[in-house]
Design an enzyme around this catalytic site. Structure first.
Site, PDB file in Angstrom:
ATOM      1  N   HIS A 148      94.044  26.638  69.724  1.00 12.62           N
ATOM      2  CA  HIS A 148      92.794  26.948  69.308  1.00 12.62           C
ATOM      3  C   HIS A 148      92.770  28.579  68.755  1.00 12.62           C
ATOM      4  O   HIS A 148      93.404  29.377  69.309  1.00 12.62           O
ATOM      5  CB  HIS A 148      91.641  26.623  69.953  1.00 12.62           C
ATOM      6  CG  HIS A 148      91.245  25.286  70.033  1.00 12.62           C
ATOM      7  ND1 HIS A 148      91.142  24.445  68.673  1.00 12.62           N
ATOM      8  CD2 HIS A 148      90.967  24.310  70.775  1.00 12.62           C
ATOM      9  CE1 HIS A 148      90.916  23.213  68.798  1.00 12.62           C
ATOM     10  NE2 HIS A 148      90.867  23.306  70.387  1.00 12.62           N
ATOM     11  N   CYS A 210      94.213  26.672  63.544  1.00  7.88           N
ATOM     12  CA  CYS A 210      93.075  26.432  62.684  1.00  7.88           C
ATOM     13  C   CYS A 210      92.702  27.681  61.750  1.00  7.88           C
ATOM     14  O   CYS A 210      92.835  28.587  62.322  1.00  7.88           O
ATOM     15  CB  CYS A 210      91.721  25.804  63.154  1.00  7.88           C
ATOM     16  SG  CYS A 210      92.186  24.076  63.691  1.00  7.88           S
TER      17      CYS A 210
END
Length: 281
Positions: A148, A210
């Site tokens: 992440h 992301c």
């Protein structure tokens, strides 16, 4: 009496200070935890017989050889219900799901790599994408590692966009260190996964996170090809100061200033209200 009236102001200050310091303190704690995990892992590797680590590597290589060149899923797809005991046993030296560590000197991180890319895994480190090659290298392999960005509790792959072609990242797997030089950086939609496939004869690894920051509608893919590991180059890479995102730093400064301004307004309003009450008396 004065101490009691100042208590709410003290509480406001402490809450604001806690909010301001939480990301830094939490990231430091998680970095410390990652270092302790790595130390524990390295000690376990040293205690393991050479024959046993060789067998573990051979088992991982055999697994990679059996992988079909099929379409891989989105590197952040939820796979909570999928379990594969044979896969989980591979490279699981310490029995905690850690198969090794990924180190990226240019952004100053070294974090554990766990089996799967489940929510639980991605809250504490990097995840190995199930059905991609295990990170042990070899011809016709392609390892995919996800993590992440922007977690308030840990940096993880937050600074991945700062990497450039030519940078090198490393996998520490059992008693081996594998080096990958970045040759491709691209941003794609989650369903665009063709570049994650195994390529005949190639030894590849892709780091995935992301993007854009805080929006997370697309995927940033940082791919490297295997290069020889050289101790001197590795130590030189580690000695470099990691890159920092100036925009992120500016955002943190503005947030801190905003917090101080808000605290000042609250304190000023509180004092004004108290003074008015005293005048009425």
């Amino acid at each position: 009496m004065r101490k009691k009236t100042n208590l709410p102001l003290l509480l406001i200050f402490l809450i604001g200070l806690g909010i301001l310091l939480y990301p830094t303190v939490s990231d430091r704690w998680n970095s410390y935890r990652a270092k302790k995990l790595e130390q524990t892992y390295r000690k376990a590797v040293q205690k393991e017989a050479k024959e046993d680590t060789a067998r573990m590597l051979q088992a991982a290589e055999a697994y990679n050889g059996q992988l079909q060149k099929e379409k891989v899923p989105d590197a952040f797809s939820v796979r909570e219900g999928i379990r594969d005991e044979a896969y989980e046993a591979l490279l699981n030296l310490t029995g905690d799901g850690i198969m090794g560590f990924v180190e990226i000197p240019d952004i100053s991180i070294s974090i554990p790599i766990y089996h799967y890319t489940t929510k639980e895994v991605l809250e504490k480190g990097a995840g190995h994408l199930f059905v991609s090659s295990l990170p042990v290298g070899g011809s016709s392999t392609h390892t995919v590692i996800s993590a992440h960005r922007g977690l308030p509790s840990a940096k993880l792959f937050t600074d991945l966009p700062l990497l450039k072609t030519g940078d090198v990242f490393y996998f520490h797997i059992l008693d081996r260190t594998l080096a990958y030089k970045i040759d491709q950086i691209q941003t794609v939609a989650p369903e665009q996964v063709s570049s994650l496939r195994i390529q005949e004869g190639e030894d590849l690894a892709t780091l995935v996170t992301c993007t854009p920051y805080g929006v997370n509608t697309r995927r940033l893919l940082v791919r490297g090809h295997r290069v020889p590991f050289r101790e001197k180059e590795y130590e030189s890479d580690r000695a470099k100061e990691g890159r920092k995102d100036p925009n992120l730093l500016l955002g943190q400064i503005l947030s801190a200033l905003g917090g101080l301004l808000l605290a000042g307004i609250l304190v000023g309003g509180w004092n004004y209200r108290k003074q008015r009450k005293q005048k009425k008396k």
